[in-house]
Design an enzyme around this catalytic site. Structure first.
Site, PDB file in Angstrom:
ATOM      1  N   GLU A  46      -3.459   5.275  18.282  1.00  0.00           N
ATOM      2  CA  GLU A  46      -3.551   4.486  19.442  1.00  0.00           C
ATOM      3  C   GLU A  46      -2.260   3.394  19.514  1.00  0.00           C
ATOM      4  O   GLU A  46      -1.315   3.348  18.445  1.00  0.00           O
ATOM      5  CB  GLU A  46      -4.567   3.374  19.209  1.00  0.00           C
ATOM      6  CG  GLU A  46      -5.902   3.743  19.057  1.00  0.00           C
ATOM      7  CD  GLU A  46      -6.832   4.182  20.238  1.00  0.00           C
ATOM      8  OE1 GLU A  46      -6.339   4.054  21.525  1.00  0.00           O
ATOM      9  OE2 GLU A  46      -7.761   4.939  20.129  1.00  0.00           O
ATOM     10  N   THR A  47      -1.964   3.430  20.665  1.00  0.00           N
ATOM     11  CA  THR A  47      -0.808   2.494  20.972  1.00  0.00           C
ATOM     12  C   THR A  47      -1.196   1.607  22.050  1.00  0.00           C
ATOM     13  O   THR A  47      -1.876   1.961  23.028  1.00  0.00           O
ATOM     14  CB  THR A  47       0.466   3.315  21.578  1.00  0.00           C
ATOM     15  OG1 THR A  47       1.021   4.261  20.638  1.00  0.00           O
ATOM     16  CG2 THR A  47       1.748   2.296  22.203  1.00  0.00           C
TER      17      THR A  47
END
Length: 266
Positions: A46-47
């Protein structure tokens, strides 16, 4: 223009354990395609993208390398850690995030950062054939919520030894698959363990998945008849979560550590 970005390991106090997330603080709005491109470049599960609001809260969006997500626990924990560590929020102030899953909050406690998330209980369903073939077993239970399949198997050993067929699991019509079992019952052991697979979302196995515990907590509340749990996600990196179920909310406590600070050009 350079933009601050950090990589933070969540649900751990030890660098290179837990689940890494990139956290990007935006000084001005960016479009969805740009955020997706950054997430693909970072190539982490995830970002997170934070956008400050006038009232001191933040807009928060989460992207895997291939898609935007509805809910993410470890990148929310990482985002709160980032804000306090870099003095964007005063120590002790609750972090408030506006997301696709509503208002989420995080607060500092003596045991770590406590997230306040919605419970996402799974309802019993018939297991699709792709799920059974992909896991290579007959589950004890299969449920489905708005995001994931929840699968209970017979033992901790079964969870730990799973070798999924990810091409087959990618055909399952869901964000991902959560596989869980009761702990061994030995003193000091975890109440339950899990592993989480998201091949259709660009992540074969997620190291530690906060949002999965929004389904796991209400499930194990019914099974174990308790409201507080110590849980372990048995990925290669591993991670511990301390969980309380309060009505329709799941409170997850974990720690985080920054492993990289940098500037994003673009």
């Amino acid at each position: 223009m350079s933009i601050s970005i950090a990589i933070i390991d969540a649900f751990t106090s030890i660098p290179f354990r837990g689940n890494p997330a990139a956290v990007c603080l935006l000084e001005e709005p960016r479009n969805e395609q740009w955020m997706q491109d950054v997430a693909a470049e970072m190539n982490l599960s995830e970002t997170a993208f934070l956008e400050p609001r006038e009232d001191g809260s933040y807009g928060l969006r989460w992207f895997t390398p291939t898609v935007e997500m509805e809910l993410c626990g470890h990148a929310t924990l990482a985002s709160a850690h980032y804000l306090w560590e870099n003095s964007h929020l005063p120590q002790g102030r609750i972090a408030a995030f506006h997301t696709r899953s509503g208002l989420l909050t995080a607060e500092q406690t003596e045991n770590g950062i406590r997230l306040n998330f919605p419970a996402e209980p799974a309802a019993p369903v018939k297991a699709p054939e792709e799920l059974i073939q992909g896991l290579g077993l007959i589950p004890r239970y299969v449920g489905l919520n708005r995001m994931d399949y929840l699968v209970e198997v017979d033992s901790v050993q079964t969870v730990q030894s799973l070798k999924p067929d990810f091409a087959m699991l990618a055909r399952v019509d869901a964000r991902g698959i959560i596989v869980t079992s009761k702990g061994t019952g030995k003193p000091g052991d975890y109440d339950f363990i899990s592993r989480c697979f998201y091949p259709a979302s660009g992540c074969k196995e997620d190291p530690v998945t906060g949002s999965a515990h929004c389904a796991l907590a209400p499930y194990w509340q019914r099974r174990l008849r308790q409201n507080a749990f110590t849980a372990y996600q048995a990925s290669a990196r591993g991670g511990e979560l301390y969980i309380e179920l309060a009505n329709d909310r799941v409170l997850m406590t974990g720690q985080a550590v920054t492993v990289l600070n940098g500037q994003l050009n673009g």
